[in-house]
Design a protein around this motif. Structure first.
Motif, PDB file in Angstrom:
ATOM      1  N   ASN A  12       0.916  -1.124  -0.064  1.00 35.29           N
ATOM      2  CA  ASN A  12       0.020  -0.198   0.153  1.00 35.29           C
ATOM      3  C   ASN A  12       0.923   1.255   0.129  1.00 35.29           C
ATOM      4  O   ASN A  12       2.031   1.126   0.318  1.00 35.29           O
ATOM      5  N   ASP A  13       0.293   2.376  -0.271  1.00 38.03           N
ATOM      6  CA  ASP A  13       1.035   3.725  -0.437  1.00 38.03           C
ATOM      7  C   ASP A  13       2.352   3.471  -0.990  1.00 38.03           C
ATOM      8  O   ASP A  13       3.342   4.216  -0.392  1.00 38.03           O
ATOM      9  N   CYS A  47      -3.464  -1.565  -2.000  1.00 39.54           N
ATOM     10  CA  CYS A  47      -4.487  -1.127  -1.406  1.00 39.54           C
ATOM     11  C   CYS A  47      -4.622   0.466  -1.779  1.00 39.54           C
ATOM     12  O   CYS A  47      -5.217   1.254  -1.110  1.00 39.54           O
ATOM     13  N   GLY A  48      -3.879   0.848  -2.863  1.00 49.10           N
ATOM     14  CA  GLY A  48      -4.246   2.228  -3.259  1.00 49.10           C
ATOM     15  C   GLY A  48      -2.884   3.309  -3.030  1.00 49.10           C
ATOM     16  O   GLY A  48      -1.906   2.837  -2.097  1.00 49.10           O
ATOM     17  N   ASP A  49      -2.949   4.372  -3.602  1.00 48.05           N
ATOM     18  CA  ASP A  49      -1.771   5.240  -3.838  1.00 48.05           C
ATOM     19  C   ASP A  49      -0.549   4.582  -4.124  1.00 48.05           C
ATOM     20  O   ASP A  49       0.527   4.860  -3.817  1.00 48.05           O
ATOM     21  N   GLY A  80      -6.568   4.761  -4.546  1.00 43.12           N
ATOM     22  CA  GLY A  80      -6.447   5.647  -3.689  1.00 43.12           C
ATOM     23  C   GLY A  80      -6.747   7.012  -3.937  1.00 43.12           C
ATOM     24  O   GLY A  80      -6.934   7.386  -5.111  1.00 43.12           O
ATOM     25  N   THR A 133     -12.709   3.466  -1.260  1.00 42.08           N
ATOM     26  CA  THR A 133     -11.774   4.550  -1.463  1.00 42.08           C
ATOM     27  C   THR A 133     -12.352   5.710  -0.638  1.00 42.08           C
ATOM     28  O   THR A 133     -13.469   6.110  -0.527  1.00 42.08           O
ATOM     29  N   HIS A 177      -8.974   1.864   1.284  1.00 40.21           N
ATOM     30  CA  HIS A 177      -8.136   3.053   1.203  1.00 40.21           C
ATOM     31  C   HIS A 177      -8.898   4.229   2.150  1.00 40.21           C
ATOM     32  O   HIS A 177      -9.158   5.149   1.623  1.00 40.21           O
ATOM     33  N   SER A 199      -4.526   1.029   4.131  1.00 39.11           N
ATOM     34  CA  SER A 199      -3.509   1.926   3.640  1.00 39.11           C
ATOM     35  C   SER A 199      -3.965   3.390   3.895  1.00 39.11           C
ATOM     36  O   SER A 199      -4.919   3.568   4.792  1.00 39.11           O
ATOM     37  N   HIS A 200      -3.470   4.303   3.287  1.00 34.73           N
ATOM     38  CA  HIS A 200      -3.963   5.778   3.536  1.00 34.73           C
ATOM     39  C   HIS A 200      -3.242   6.550   4.588  1.00 34.73           C
ATOM     40  O   HIS A 200      -2.579   7.571   4.606  1.00 34.73           O
TER      41      HIS A 200
END
Length: 449
Positions: A12-13, A47-49, A80, A133, A177, A199-200
């Motif tokens: 993630n990220d 999981c995004g970004d 994300g 999201t 996210h 994540s995030h």
């Protein structure tokens, strides 16, 4: 009791920090081979970004990240907020070039292929993967109008209800996210998820955290970590974490040579571009977040002067420049400045736009916008003034003004909502290029003969 085992690898990220991919590729290859020998299916998820935040995104605009994820054979990716930093640029490339599906249960689009859920089957048992999201995306990024955002918990509940009506014994996994605290809160609202890969918030969880019978995972930021979970699912929908490994790639020595050669070629391109000397400063320019929250610094003034100069080069009567202070992420120290230093100040690659806006909308945007920084605009006695022909004049509601800003503000983000009414006159280019050129012109390094 019947059971089946599954392995999950999660990231993630990453934020376009691609330099650890040689190690990650090798680790994933080893884990897959080990699990295959044990007849344990392995799923690799993000999981995004994935995008935006490092120099590699600035150079390759997401193409290299997608190529590397394809090569690693990702099975799914959540979306994300930073996937939308540049409008539809990344989502278009993902739809066109990614070999893995995108999942975001609370997003809807007729233009782009975004799954509300993914169906996997292991040993005859259904597993559904959902995605969430953050709604912050609508205020912190610039998603295209063709994607509709819905409240995550409500959307997840609706999707789960529909799936359970058909598959009452299915298992549910979330690629989130939303952030760590939001994931904890979500488990109080929804008790159907066995696993949440999060994540995030860039949270480092070296071991999963249990919340209301749900295991929550998150693996830091910038590609430094990856988690490997060996999960045993039982037919009554309970589960057991048989093993969890949390890998720090700064301490991992094995590497895939072919992937690393490609990474090294990208590093050479980066070095050539970002080691370019562009200026010499006689003082420090302050871009620290605490300073900017209090108002202007010499760096914010410098950036706004650069934007205003770019606007004036159009030959139009450009009165002022304005942007969101949150876009500045680093200081410029006294001495030699390289292109990389400028990138660190403005890492999000925003387009700079010359817009025409009514006085009434400009007033409203400055009232509601988060941390507005401007040059050529001032407030006195609750009245707004703008610089015209070297003197400040009262802003008139019905008069139109030429303002230089970025696409983030123009799209009404950070609560600059009234800027959505402005008309774009001209795209002036990327913020980092405008600032770099201004520094080159006004702070030239000395010529050594």
């Amino acid at each position: 009791m019947k059971y089946f085992d599954i392995a999950f690898l999660h990231t993630n990220d990453v934020h376009s920090y691609v330099e650890s991919f040689g190690k990650k590729f090798k680790f994933v290859e080893i884990i897959r081979e080990e699990n295959d020998r044990k007849n344990i299916p392995t799923f690799l998820v993000d999981c995004g970004d994935v995008f935006s935040g490092s120099v590699y995104f600035q150079l390759f605009h997401g193409d290299e990240e997608i190529k590397l994820m394809n090569k690693m054979k990702y099975d799914a990716m959540a979306l994300g907020n930073h996937e939308f930093d540049n409008g539809d640029l990344v989502i278009k490339k993902l739809n066109q070039n990614a070999n893995f599906p995108l999942v975001a249960t609370n997003l809807r689009s007729e233009e782009f292929k975004i799954h509300s859920s993914l169906e996997w089957e292991v040993g005859g048992h259904k597993i559904f993967v959902l995605g969430a999201t953050t709604l912050d995306t609508m205020n912190t990024a610039t998603p295209p109008d063709s994607i509709q955002f819905h409240e995550p918990i409500k959307a997840l509940k609706q999707e789960i209800k529909a799936l359970k009506s058909q598959f009452p014994n299915a298992s549910f996994i979330l690629l989130s996210h939303l952030g760590y605290e939001e994931d904890i809160a979500l488990t109080k609202e929804i008790n159907d998820f066995q696993l949440i890969f999060g994540s995030h918030t860039h949270t480092v969880l070296t071991q999963p955290v249990m919340s209301n019978h749900t295991a929550i995972f998150q693996a830091g930021k910038y590609g430094q970590y990856m988690g490997h979970a060996h999960i045993r699912f039982y037919e009554n929908q309970s589960f057991e974490i048989l093993k969890y490994d949390f890998i720090n790639f700064e301490e991992y020595s094995e590497v895939d040579e072919d992937v690393q050669r490609h990474i090294n070629s990208l590093k050479e391109i980066k070095t050539q571009k970002f080691s370019e000397k562009i200026a010499v400063l006689k003082e420090d320019f302050d871009g620290e977040r605490d300073s900017l929250r209090k108002g202007h610094t010499n760096l914010s003034q410098l950036i706004l002067q650069a934007l205003l100069q770019a606007g004036k080069k159009t030959g139009l009567n450009v009165e002022a420049a304005l942007f969101n202070g949150g876009g500045i992420r680093a200081s410029l120290p006294k001495g030699e400045v390289k292109y990389n230093d400028v990138f660190n100040v403005l890492p999000f690659a925003k387009r700079i736009l010359l817009v025409e806006i009514l006085g009434i909308d400009l007033k409203e945007a400055l009232k509601t916008g988060m941390n507005p920084l401007s040059y050529g605009i001032k407030m006195e006695d609750d009245q707004l003034f703008i610089l015209e022909k070297n003197q400040f004049e009262l802003v008139e509601d019905s008069k139109k003004y030429y303002i230089v800003t970025n696409d983030f503000v123009k799209n009404g983000k950070d609560y600059f909502t009234a800027f959505q009414n402005a008309k774009t006159i001209q795209d002036l280019g990327l913020d980092i290029e405008i600032l770099a050129n201004y520094l080159k012109e006004n702070f030239k390094p000395p010529v050594i003969s």
